[in-house]
Design a protein around this motif. Structure first.
Motif, PDB file in Angstrom:
ATOM      1  N   ILE A  17     -85.941 -13.852  32.687  1.00  0.00           N
ATOM      2  CA  ILE A  17     -84.996 -13.332  31.719  1.00  0.00           C
ATOM      3  C   ILE A  17     -83.962 -14.395  31.380  1.00  0.00           C
ATOM      4  N   VAL A  52     -83.460  -4.483  30.498  1.00  0.00           N
ATOM      5  CA  VAL A  52     -83.585  -5.237  29.253  1.00  0.00           C
ATOM      6  C   VAL A  52     -84.016  -4.288  28.144  1.00  0.00           C
ATOM      7  N   VAL A 111     -80.288  -9.547  26.540  1.00  0.00           N
ATOM      8  CA  VAL A 111     -81.192 -10.252  27.456  1.00  0.00           C
ATOM      9  C   VAL A 111     -82.580 -10.344  26.837  1.00  0.00           C
TER      10      VAL A 111
END
Ligand SMILES: Nc1ncnc2c1ncn2[C@@H]1O[C@H](COP(=O)(O)OP(=O)(O)OP(=O)(O)O)[C@@H](O)[C@H]1O
Ligand SMILES: Nc1ncnc2c1ncn2[C@@H]1O[C@H](COP(=O)(O)OP(=O)(O)OP(=O)(O)O)[C@@H](O)[C@H]1O
Ligand SMILES: NCCCCNCCCN
Ligand SMILES: [Mg+2]
Ligand SMILES: [Mg+2]
Lengths: 290, 303, 361, 399, 399
Positions: D355, D336, D291
């Protein structure tokens, strides 16, 4: 000890940048060592007395000091036709026999108790605990009544039977602790490494239990060797060392008894000290290697 | 050596295996032995305690009966001895505990840094084991006889009345019991104290407890298993002892304990039912006391 | 019926192996035989020389009851008790005979039995001495430490003097201790007396024990207390102080109390389980030689039952003949009495009362 | 294969329909497993899932309630432990404390009466570089050394199959990583079949050829490490093997190439081949390291999924990388990872971010993750910590 | 500050010239340390470096040989443990086994005769979410629960200073990370000064405001976690706190902006401000995650250092990232971390690669790393494993 109670006020009254105060000597710093020394002196007094009076040039009863002699040590077995030595010998034989039987039976029980599941567990534990919680007079008198009722004459065998009986529980307790601390994974490793059940027992289980078994055996022997009360009820005409002393206490104990007791004491002491020192040395060597 | 018996090692959890014939083989001989030489004698003791004198019998002759009055009789005749036995045993246990605790603490805690010294001190604690306890007791009897150095000095210092004496008194018997059972008290105490994790004490002082409070709230409770084991190992044999109180050792006519009474009834008076009834009473009383004590102190798994 | 603790049918005597087993085990009281400085027994050594029989002389009897307690189970089973002959007092010997615990003596093996004092030949409990033979007799009286009590004492009452508090010993032999107290109370112990008199005497003893006047109640081990000086005055057996005087200097003295002492007799007997009866008989025969008897008497200072010993003693030391402890004259004897025999029930009852004092109840 | 023979090469292991019940507890429900000869196989799973039990069944230290065990094709189900060509390296090592290192290693050879036991033992010790300590007792060795002796003691027997029950569990992280390397090397050198049990996912992934994830007595998924990591099939595997961001929603469209899932309004695309289910309610996921964060809004495209805006609720720097927790209203909290390469957006707590991740890295699970069912009992440490974390996140979101 | 009072806020701690000698061993040479009130301070270092000793000195469980200890400005050097406004969470927790959880927590309050001890204890237990287990004995709790009780037992006293001696050391990785989060939250909530000892670098970095790295009884470097990580000053810190690629060579040129170091022929540039030494033989380094791999040759530039070609000798996949070991003839073995984002070169073992990193991420150390001195004794496990690894690398390089 009490000084600790008024502590916090004292703390408050001191300025924030109070001088470093030297620490009080804690009680444990000197009181305890001094106490320990005194305690040991106390513990050893009668032993020292017994030892010293083994050199007393006494005639019959060994009550007052009549001068120093080695004779009693040199002629231990001549007095009273060797009665002291005979009693001592009997004690040794009885001790060994009772130890062997009790250790074998007790070890078997200990292994079973830790390793197996069965229903009567509680009852068995109770059966093992009871002899330890029963006063010796009761054990002695009960057995004596029993032997009489079935018409068994008292001799060495009855003493051995009696001693074995009260030693078993102590063996179980001692060995059980060892079995319980034995990692079952070790035996599994033995099986995993192609050991048959009997090989696993003799090469893995037994050697690992050995220290516990030896400790149990030594304890049994000590208990048997020093037992008087149960012996007194079940010995018939056989003399043992403690019985000899008890009986001669009424007519004056010859110095030869002190000789034997002192010799046993010294022997055991040397044995234990050698064991301790070599253990400590081994530990040291270990520490160096590790 | 012998004291290893009092040491308990770390317990590794074991998965108990299923029932098996091996277990039976391992258990049977020993248990049979105990049934034969412990349970059966107790049972015959019980039967004996209910016997009645033979009708036309001579001295020492009895028949099986259900003469439970024997219990009443011995209780009325010998209640002072019952009380005395437990009193002396209790006193000896307390004294032995007071004597042994600091000693065991020093050996088990303070001396940890010096394993050699620790070993040596342990040897000294068990040293009395190696010399017949009868001889040790007689040694005290001599050392504390009326004309002995100790007693004459005490009298000279007016610490003792001039016509007082030590041997043959309750003090002497309690003294003897205490002395003789000190190793039995010290060793279990030592084994728990030796394993006492000092970090608990540090945690205590970190949490604002002064040394005395740490001792009371942490050290004592944590050494409870040792205290219980030691007091039991002292109390039980002390309550049944008859050597120390014997008139040939440290006792006199008014210090006789249950053990002496049982012995006298068995061997001198030939009153077997009385001796047996007393034995049963002694054993029952001890079992009850031990049971209550162990429950109260919360160390049941000790047994 | 099923019963325990006594004679269940009489045990049978063991087979005699004396011919091959040349030893004899003798259980006796302390201070009851001649003994030299090195602890050896001269007359026993001579016996061994003459007969080739080794003697294990054991001081195993402290008082009659405790000895009986130790051996009774073995006796009941007819087993060897470790003694081929034991020396026990009349009343106890009587019990053994009653229970069948003794072996019949073969008088052919004891030719010297002719020397037995005729007055002792036919006691009630053993007519014709079929089972027993007297060893020594004696008195129970009072004795004291001459250094601690230079003035001496005369009666049982003197033992209750508060200056002696905690330093007085009495015997665990009921007949001796109670006999002396009964006489102090004016009772003739040889004739009819009953519970009332006994109870009164027991009260006297109880009071003295409970008050701490009496330090200890012991068998022959009272000698150890005298030696350690835990007791300074005691009820004693007549000859005993001779032996401890020889050991520790002339420190003690004996007297028959003014109100009267007891007179008793101790007997050889052969326990039922002994396989060496003939050897025991040889031993008895030996000690019935007047010269040997005189030698023993010179040491132990008890009354010898052997006729002719007096003459032999004069040969050793003329003064011995005058020793009232060995050869009492009529006057001395008139001051001592034999405790009357007790029925089984009386024995049980009086012993129990007496023991309850020993046990401090 | 007899135990008297040395294995020339590893044997394969086959477990067929194994079930193991303990009184009152079924440890293994129905287990089928085949391990090819010569492979390094890792059995991975949470505590109590039955890993040790499986191993003990194979070693013969425990008997299966039902099912068969085959080693090198031979049925050994009824055979006792000492008769199986299998050796175990125990978690606690289980070295015999009363024997020297050499005697320990020679033990198995001697039991089988194999010639020159000591020589072979020395050889095995040389392999683990401990021959110079052959005369020591186990207590005189460090933890890592003991582990190597345990390994030598097993390997010296050339078992067709070597079982390792968390042999590294007792070591600290650093030593553990080093021992992993050694173990792997030795396996390659001697070419035996290794069945390695662990609950450390990193260990399993770095060491094994094949990893099996076990859960509640059954195997949930099995395959090469990267395969398993990249394409977990169940939420359990997705969460147990590494961390995952999971989203649950309804399938809104399916093509041959991709499915589209509606996550609280946002559309997320997952390749059809990487999704286990193609209709209804599904859970999809993506790994935190796949991500990317950005400070500006990103438009989702056919090859990139995007969610946002969200707010950073926690940043934690751990040296190599930084972990960001992003609270996105529709999707929940997303983790993340960003490697600290020095480039890329460095954002602080409270920042608004979007994201995104490449569609090719998404995966669709076979089951629907139930956020609350991830934790066992409410007083268990894991769940409490997790709850606290959720609370903390909410608190921060609100305040 | 009296122990009878509750701390309203954390106090600062000052250690002045502390030395601690044990018979035959000096554990702390000369330690000066100031920890500001209210901060979360982590003391990090290898085993045996003196962390515990430092803590025990502060707690009053040990007396310094020389030096002074000040808490909140007050000299407490001569004060006993129970008189200091300090509490400790011990590594082993040291929960009193004979007391219930509640009694444990109330212990300190009762000793100080603080009112409503039980109420406050319950409150503290609620804080760590264990109030429902208040009546249990410590032995009946899981490791993580015990840890929280230990924390509650210390925190309930509101000490001016809370000492934590590896309180998480006994937990497994997963639980450990969760407890770290909790600990941090609680510290922020109650606002006390925390002195946290650990040997886990990741733990120190994620939790603390300030990290001090301790080595052999002295503090080598101290600062904010990112600061320490980005700019280690010594080879010890560079290797202990995360991994580093270190190269040693002579300085070939210095400008205000940068120094140039000659690494076996190759030139490597380090910003002058990031280099401790500017002349002679120096060791410079770069973190593995800062290094980029490429399959083509890269020309070094003024803002990018490049080395190569080298050969990949090991690839290990660990889920989030992949670790590559690259053997470069002139520079030795270089470690490279690459996050598995799905992009970037995926290279296999044996591939020829070049490495490069931005100049701004290099650092120059104060000392010269001696590769061999990193390991203690030759038979110690660590060094053997390291040797094996080196050998393996060589083997692969050759073969
Ligand atoms: N002898 C037994 N009796 C009853 N239950 C058992 C027994 N042995 C194991 N179990 C149970 O079986 C389950 C599986 O146990 P196992 O030891 O195989 O787990 P594991 O996966 O090895 O766990 P860990 O990672 O904790 O070692 C556990 O719930 C355990 O409690
Ligand atoms: N009582 C003591 N006597 C002698 N040396 C000691 C003593 N206590 C500690 N040491 C030594 O002091 C050094 C520092 O010990 P300390 O316990 O502070 O280390 P540490 O940093 O906490 O290590 P770890 O991470 O292993 O807990 C060690 O070498 C240790 O052996
Ligand atoms: N020393 C020998 C004493 C003998 C005493 N016999 C006991 C007589 C009992 N009335
Ligand atoms: Mg397991
Ligand atoms: Mg530490």
């Amino acid at each position: 000890m009490l000084g600790g109670l008024g502590e916090s006020q004292e703390l408050d009254s001191r300025g924030p940048r109070g001088r470093v105060r030297p620490r009080r000597l804690g009680l444990g710093d000197w009181l305890l060592p001094v106490y320990t020394v005194i305690a040991f002196v106390f513990l050893l007094i009668p032993i020292a007395y017994t030892f010293v009076f083994s050199f007393n040039d006494s005639i019959k009863s060994n009550i007052s000091w009549r001068g120093f002699t080695f004779d009693k040590w040199l002629n231990v077995c001549t007095v009273e036709g060797g009665a002291v030595c005979e009693a001592f010998g009997n004690s040794i034989i009885i001790g060994i026999a009772a130890t062997v039987i009790a250790t074998t039976l007790g070890t078997m029980i200990a292994i079973a108790l830790v390793r197996y599941r069965f229903r009567a567990r509680g009852a068995i534990s109770l059966l093992l605990f009871l002899p330890m919680a029963t006063p010796e007079v009761v054990l002695g008198a009960g057995l004596a009544a029993q032997f009489l009722a079935v018409g068994v004459a008292k001799d060495m065998t009855t003493i051995i039977l009696a001693h074995t009986m009260f030693c078993i529980s102590f063996v179980v307790v001692t060995v059980k602790a060892r079995v319980a601390s034995l990692d079952p994974a070790l035996e599994e490793a033995g099986r995993d490494l192609y050991g048959s059940p009997s090989q696993v027992f003799w090469r893995v289980t037994f050697p690992l239990l050995l220290p516990g078994i030896v400790a149990a055996a030594l304890l049994s022997f000590a208990l048997s060797f020093d037992d008087f009360i149960i012996t007194n009820f079940n010995s018939g005409a056989v003399s043992t060392f403690p019985k000899y002393i008890y009986i001669s206490a009424s007519r004056g104990i010859p110095a030869e008894a002190n000789v034997i007791a002192s010799a046993v004491f010294l022997f055991a002491l040397v044995l234990v000290i050698v064991a301790q020192v070599s253990r400590a040395a081994r530990a040291k060597r270990l520490a160096k290697l590790g | 050596m012998a004291f290893a018996a009092f040491q308990t090692a770390e317990v590794v959890p074991q998965a108990p295996r299923k029932r098996s014939r091996i277990a039976l083989f391992l258990l049977l001989p020993g248990l049979l032995y105990l049934v034969l030489f412990f349970i059966t004698p107790l049972f015959s003791l019980l039967l004996t305690s209910l016997q009645a004198p033979s009708e036309f019998g001579d001295i020492g002759q009895y028949d099986y009966a259900f003469n439970w009055q024997n219990y009443v009789t011995v209780m009325t005749d010998y209640w002072p001895h019952i009380v005395r036995s437990f009193g002396y045993a209790l006193a000896a246990t307390v004294f032995a505990l007071l004597f042994s605790y600091p000693l065991a603490y020093f050996i088990g805690v303070k001396a940890r840094r010096w394993p050699m010294l620790q070993g040596l001190m342990l040897v000294l604690v068990i040293a009395p084991f190696f010399i017949s306890f009868l001889l040790r007791t007689l040694a005290w009897k001599q050392l504390l006889s009326d004309e002995s150095f100790v007693i004459t000095s005490l009298k000279a210092l007016s610490l003792m009345a001039p016509d007082a004496h030590f041997t043959g008194t309750p003090f002497a018997v309690i003294f003897g019991l205490t002395y003789n059972f000190i190793p039995f008290m010290t060793l279990p105490l030592y084994t728990t104290l030796e394993r006492l994790d000092l970090r608990y004490l540090e945690a205590g002082s970190d949490l604002y407890a002064n040394p005395f409070t740490v001792f009371r709230k942490v050290t004592i409770p944590l050494s409870m298993p040792g205290i219980v084991a030691g007091t039991l190992l002292t109390f039980i044999p002390a309550a049944g002892d008859y050597v120390n109180a014997s008139r040939d050792f440290l006792g006199g006519p008014d210090t006789q304990m249950m053990g002496n009474v049982i012995e006298a009834n068995f061997l001198v008076l030939l009153n077997y039912p009385a001796a047996a009834a007393l034995s049963i009473i002694l054993m029952a009383a001890i079992l009850v006391l031990v049971g209550v004590y162990v429950k109260r102190s919360g160390t049941e798994d000790l047994l | 019926a099923c019963s325990t603790g006594g004679a269940q049918g009489k045990p049978t005597a063991a087979a005699d192996t004396s011919a091959t087993d040349k030893t004899v085990n003798w259980a006796n009281w302390a201070a009851y035989i001649d003994e030299d400085d090195s602890g050896a027994y001269p007359t026993l050594e001579r016996f061994t020389e003459e007969t080739g029989i080794e003697v294990n002389y054991e001081v195993a009897v402290d008082d009659n009851n405790t000895y009986y307690g130790k051996v009774k189970d073995q006796l009941a089973l007819g087993k060897d008790i470790g003694a081929d002959t034991a020396v026990l007092t009349d009343w106890m010997a009587a019990r053994w005979i009653r229970f069948g615990y003794t072996q019949k003596l073969n008088h052919d093996n004891i030719p010297n039995i002719v020397n037995l004092n005729p007055a002792l030949r036919d006691p009630d409990f053993d007519k014709g001495r079929a089972y027993t033979l007297p060893w020594q007799g004696g008195f129970a009286g009072i004795c004291w430490n001459k250094e601690a009590i230079p003035g001496g004492i005369e009666s049982v009452e003197d033992l209750w003097n508060s200056e002696l508090k905690g330093r007085v010993g009495v015997l665990s032999e009921m007949r001796d201790t109670m006999g002396l107290i009964l006489q102090q109370n004016g009772v003739d112990i040889a004739s009819d007396w009953g519970d009332e008199e006994f109870d009164a005497a027991i009260e006297v003893l109880r009071e003295q024990v409970e008050s701490g006047q009496v330090r200890n109640i012991k068998g022959n081990s009272y000698l150890e207390d005298l030696k350690s000086e835990d007791t300074l005055a005691a009820i004693c057996w007549s000859g005993d102080i001779t032996v401890i005087n020889a050991e520790a200097g002339d420190k003690w003295e004996f007297a028959i109390p003014t109100a009267g002492g007891t007179l008793w007799n101790d007997n050889f007997l052969v326990p039922i389980g002994s396989p060496r009866k003939a050897n025991a008989e040889a031993l008895m025969n030996f000690y019935y030689d007047p010269e040997v008897a005189a030698e023993v008497a010179a040491w132990v200072n008890f009354i010898t039952p052997v006729v002719g010993a007096k003459e032999a003693a004069i040969a050793i030391d003329p003064e011995l003949a005058e020793n009232q402890l060995i050869f009492p004259n009529e006057e001395t004897l008139s001051n001592a009495h034999i405790f009357r025999s007790l029925s089984g029930a009386e024995e049980q009852k009086y012993q129990a009362q007496f023991q309850s004092i020993l046990l401090g109840a | 294969m007899s135990v008297r023979e040395f294995a020339e090469r590893g044997a394969d292991l086959e477990l067929v329909g194994i079930q193991k019940r303990f009184p009152g507890f079924t440890a293994i429900e129905d287990l089928d497993l085949t391990i090819p000869a010569g492979s390094f196989f890792a059995l991975l799973g949470p505590s109590g899932c039955g890993k040790t039990t499986t191993l003990r069944l194979v070693a013969g230290l425990e008997e299966p309630t039902s099912g068969r065990i085959l080693i090198g094709g031979r049925d050994v189900t009824g055979t006792k432990a000492h008769e199986r060509p299998v050796n175990t390296v125990f978690q606690s090592y289980a070295l015999f404390p009363h024997m020297s290192v050499l005697e320990n290693v020679a033990f198995g050879l001697k039991r089988r009466r194999i010639g020159d036991a000591l020589g072979r033992a020395h050889e095995a010790l040389r392999l683990v570089e401990l021959d110079h300590l052959a005369q020591r007792r186990p207590a005189q060795l460090s933890g890592g050394q003991q582990q190597r002796v345990a390994l030598a003691r097993a390997i010296v027997n050339r078992p067709a199959l070597l079982l390792l029950d968390e042999p590294l569990g007792a070591l600290d992280l650093k030593l553990r990583r080093q021992m992993q390397l050694e173990l792997k090397t030795i396996q390659e050198e001697v070419g035996l079949t290794f069945l390695h049990v662990t609950h450390d996912q990193e260990e399993a992934m770095t060491m094994a050829d094949t990893v099996a994830v076990m859960n509640k007595g059954a195997i949930e998924q099995m395959g090469a490490p990267a395969e398993l990591y990249e394409l977990p099939r169940t939420s359990f595997v997705a969460n147990f093997l590494g961390q995952s961001n999971l989203f649950t929603g309804d399938v809104a469209g399916v093509t041959d190439a991709a499915i589209t899932v509606d996550i609280a309004g946002a559309r997320v695309i997952v390749p059809t081949a990487r999704a286990q289910r193609h209709t209804g309610r599904v859970t999809i996921g993506v790994r935190p390291e796949k991500v990317t964060l950005s400070r500006e809004a990103i438009a989702p495209s056919s090859d990139r999924n995007a969610l946002g805006p969200g707010r950073i609720v926690d940043v934690s720097f751990s040296g190599v990388s930084t972990q960001y927790l992003v609270a996105i209203p529709e999707a929940g909290t997303v983790t993340v990872f960003a490697q600290n390469t020095g480039s890329g957006p460095v954002v602080g707590e409270g920042a608004e971010v979007w994201i995104s991740w490449p569609v090719e890295h998404g995966f669709g699970l076979d089951d629907v993750a139930e956020p609350s069912s991830r934790f066992a009992a409410d007083d268990d440490t894991t769940s409490i910590a997790a709850q606290r974390r959720e609370e903390l996140v909410t608190e921060l979101e609100e305040g």
